[in-house]
Motif scaffolding. Structure first.
Motif, PDB file in Angstrom:
ATOM      1  N   LEU A 196      -3.176   3.291  21.786  1.00 15.81           N
ATOM      2  CA  LEU A 196      -2.563   3.232  20.466  1.00 15.81           C
ATOM      3  C   LEU A 196      -2.980   1.965  19.725  1.00 15.81           C
ATOM      4  O   LEU A 196      -3.240   0.923  20.332  1.00 15.81           O
ATOM      5  N   THR A 197      -3.032   2.070  18.409  1.00 11.97           N
ATOM      6  CA  THR A 197      -3.226   0.884  17.585  1.00 11.97           C
ATOM      7  C   THR A 197      -1.927   0.083  17.576  1.00 11.97           C
ATOM      8  O   THR A 197      -0.856   0.577  17.991  1.00 11.97           O
ATOM      9  N   GLU A 198      -1.977  -1.145  17.102  1.00 14.24           N
ATOM     10  CA  GLU A 198      -0.764  -1.971  17.026  1.00 14.24           C
ATOM     11  C   GLU A 198       0.292  -1.313  16.151  1.00 14.24           C
ATOM     12  O   GLU A 198       1.489  -1.350  16.470  1.00 14.24           O
ATOM     13  N   GLU A 199      -0.129  -0.717  15.049  1.00 11.06           N
ATOM     14  CA  GLU A 199       0.824  -0.060  14.145  1.00 11.06           C
ATOM     15  C   GLU A 199       1.479   1.140  14.823  1.00 11.06           C
ATOM     16  O   GLU A 199       2.688   1.360  14.707  1.00 11.06           O
ATOM     17  N   GLU A 200       0.680   1.915  15.558  1.00 13.50           N
ATOM     18  CA  GLU A 200       1.221   3.078  16.264  1.00 13.50           C
ATOM     19  C   GLU A 200       2.160   2.648  17.379  1.00 13.50           C
ATOM     20  O   GLU A 200       3.201   3.294  17.593  1.00 13.50           O
ATOM     21  N   PHE A 201       1.815   1.567  18.052  1.00 15.94           N
ATOM     22  CA  PHE A 201       2.686   1.097  19.136  1.00 15.94           C
ATOM     23  C   PHE A 201       4.043   0.657  18.594  1.00 15.94           C
ATOM     24  O   PHE A 201       5.077   0.859  19.244  1.00 15.94           O
ATOM     25  N   GLU A 202       4.055   0.065  17.407  1.00 14.68           N
ATOM     26  CA  GLU A 202       5.323  -0.323  16.790  1.00 14.68           C
ATOM     27  C   GLU A 202       6.184   0.901  16.504  1.00 14.68           C
ATOM     28  O   GLU A 202       7.407   0.859  16.636  1.00 14.68           O
ATOM     29  N   ILE A 203       5.537   1.992  16.123  1.00 13.50           N
ATOM     30  CA  ILE A 203       6.283   3.240  15.905  1.00 13.50           C
ATOM     31  C   ILE A 203       6.848   3.752  17.222  1.00 13.50           C
ATOM     32  O   ILE A 203       8.018   4.151  17.298  1.00 13.50           O
ATOM     33  N   ILE A 204       6.030   3.732  18.276  1.00 12.09           N
ATOM     34  CA  ILE A 204       6.478   4.170  19.594  1.00 12.09           C
ATOM     35  C   ILE A 204       7.657   3.326  20.067  1.00 12.09           C
ATOM     36  O   ILE A 204       8.605   3.840  20.696  1.00 12.09           O
ATOM     37  N   LYS A 205       7.640   2.054  19.777  1.00  7.12           N
ATOM     38  CA  LYS A 205       8.683   1.136  20.262  1.00  7.12           C
ATOM     39  C   LYS A 205      10.062   1.454  19.685  1.00  7.12           C
ATOM     40  O   LYS A 205      11.063   0.923  20.165  1.00  7.12           O
ATOM     41  N   ALA A 206      10.113   2.333  18.713  1.00  7.16           N
ATOM     42  CA  ALA A 206      11.422   2.716  18.150  1.00  7.16           C
ATOM     43  C   ALA A 206      12.112   3.775  18.989  1.00  7.16           C
ATOM     44  O   ALA A 206      13.305   4.046  18.789  1.00  7.16           O
ATOM     45  N   HIS A 207      11.401   4.357  19.973  1.00  3.96           N
ATOM     46  CA  HIS A 207      11.987   5.510  20.672  1.00  3.96           C
ATOM     47  C   HIS A 207      13.257   5.187  21.458  1.00  3.96           C
ATOM     48  O   HIS A 207      14.137   6.057  21.548  1.00  3.96           O
ATOM     49  N   PRO A 208      13.439   3.979  22.057  1.00  5.17           N
ATOM     50  CA  PRO A 208      14.720   3.740  22.742  1.00  5.17           C
ATOM     51  C   PRO A 208      15.923   3.776  21.807  1.00  5.17           C
ATOM     52  O   PRO A 208      17.006   4.245  22.189  1.00  5.17           O
ATOM     53  N   VAL A 209      15.726   3.310  20.578  1.00  5.21           N
ATOM     54  CA  VAL A 209      16.819   3.369  19.593  1.00  5.21           C
ATOM     55  C   VAL A 209      17.090   4.816  19.218  1.00  5.21           C
ATOM     56  O   VAL A 209      18.252   5.240  19.112  1.00  5.21           O
TER      57      VAL A 209
END
Length: 359
Positions: A196-209
């Motif tokens: 993933l790109t950095e921007e995509e990883f930031e989107i993925i990081k929202a999944h726990p919330v």
């Protein structure tokens, strides 16, 4: 004579049949003992038996099954169906599909699957569970398999900790839903066949919330927090809340270990899967910072103990049995292969966990 059904794709070109082959009902003789299979014969079998199965004697069935030459994917599929893993995986897929389409989790179905997984953990021994967990997976089934595997691993760790049954059931449920928030992530990011790109990883990081929010207030708060905090680190460098130490619950700490283990075992298009011994060595060396070291030690110790006497496929194609795993060299187990006991190295090594059927 007792006949056993076997998928046609268990057979291979060059196989010399030790017994007769019949159609899927056992009523029509297709190939005689002693014949050698050619690709043309295999193609004709597949065309004749559209159901994909033939029958043969128990002796020939076991010989093919334990040959080490039958396609691993076919062996794995039949095995998972036999132990009930496939049915559970389909149930998990259904829960995630409903959540993706309705933005609402069916907790009644989730609780039913939680109970079914808990029951499996009680009746299946370790090799049978982890033969399913350690298997390679297709990209399009990664989320449901991962969630099911983390649920199983959570429950096993709960048993090793001798936790009470209600707590183990919470652990199983937490593992099942910890990534449910990924149903709100665009699939082109979730299933990207690359890093993933950095921007995509930031989107993925929202999944726990998202997981926490999808689990309504009527869901046990321990389960909700485990889903929210399974990417937190004891050093405070995790996400999404950057909490640390005792702020992270036991359920979340256990789920973090299960999540890392399965992520390392899985194969994606941009990385190769790893065998358990390599992953356990990484755990032991502390290559996953922020995890609870006490729980990691317990996890590694019990995994090592339970992988003894498990069948493995070796780099030379033979099937061996794990006899000893050196505590300071976990990724080089000692293997008994046809009465030849040797330690693995860079030239002779375990490729994967082999089919445990008949063990």
């Amino acid at each position: 004579m007792r006949l056993r059904k076997i998928p046609i794709d268990f057979l291979w070109e060059g196989l010399e049949l030790s017994g007769d082959i019949y159609n899927d009902r056992g009523s029509v003789l297709l190939l005689k003992r002693g014949e050698v299979l050619t690709q043309d014969r295999l193609d004709k079998l597949s065309k004749f038996e559209r159901g994909g199965y033939i029958t043969t004697s128990e002796e020939t069935y076991q010989e093919i099954l334990n040959s080490g030459k039958a396609p691993r994917a076919a062996l794995q599929r039949v095995y998972e169906e036999a132990v009930g893993y496939t049915a559970l995986k389909n149930d998990v897929d259904s829960i995630f599909s409903v959540t993706r389409n309705a933005s609402e989790i069916n907790m009644e179905a989730t609780e039913t699957v939680t109970k079914d997984i808990f029951t499996k953990i009680k009746v299946l021994d370790f090799p049978k569970i982890f033969q399913c967990i350690d298997a390679p997976r297709e990209m399009d089934e990664n989320l449901q398999r991962h969630s099911l595997n983390v649920a199983f691993t959570n429950g096993v760790i709960g048993q090793w900790l001798k936790l009470p049954e209600p707590m183990i059931k919470k652990l199983v449920c937490a593992g099942l839903v910890h990534d449910i928030g990924k149903t709100k992530i665009p699939e082109e990011i979730l299933n990207a066949p690359r890093r993933l790109t950095e921007e995509e990883f930031e989107i993925i990081k929202a999944h726990p919330v998202y997981s926490y929010e999808l689990l309504w207030d009527n869901v046990d708060e321990d389960i909700r927090l485990a889903a929210r905090h399974h990417h937190e680190r004891l050093d405070g460098k995790g996400y999404p809340d950057q909490i640390a130490g005792d702020e992270i619950s036991l359920l979340a700490r256990i789920t973090a270990i299960s999540d890392v283990y399965d992520a390392m075992i899985s194969q994606r298009s941009y990385k190769e899967s790893m065998i358990p011994f390599d992953v356990l060595e990484k755990f032991k060396k502390g290559e996953f910072p922020g995890l609870d070291e006490r729980l990691v030690d317990l996890f590694v110790k019990n995994m090592v103990a339970n992988y003894r006497d498990v069948k493995v496929q070796m780099s030379d194609g033979r099937i061996g049995v794990v006899r000893y795993i050196p505590p300071n060299d976990l990724n080089h187990p000692i293997i008994n292969c046809n009465h030849d006991v040797s330690q693995t190295d860079d030239k002779w090594y375990c490729v994967c966990i082999a089919n445990q059927t008949g063990k």
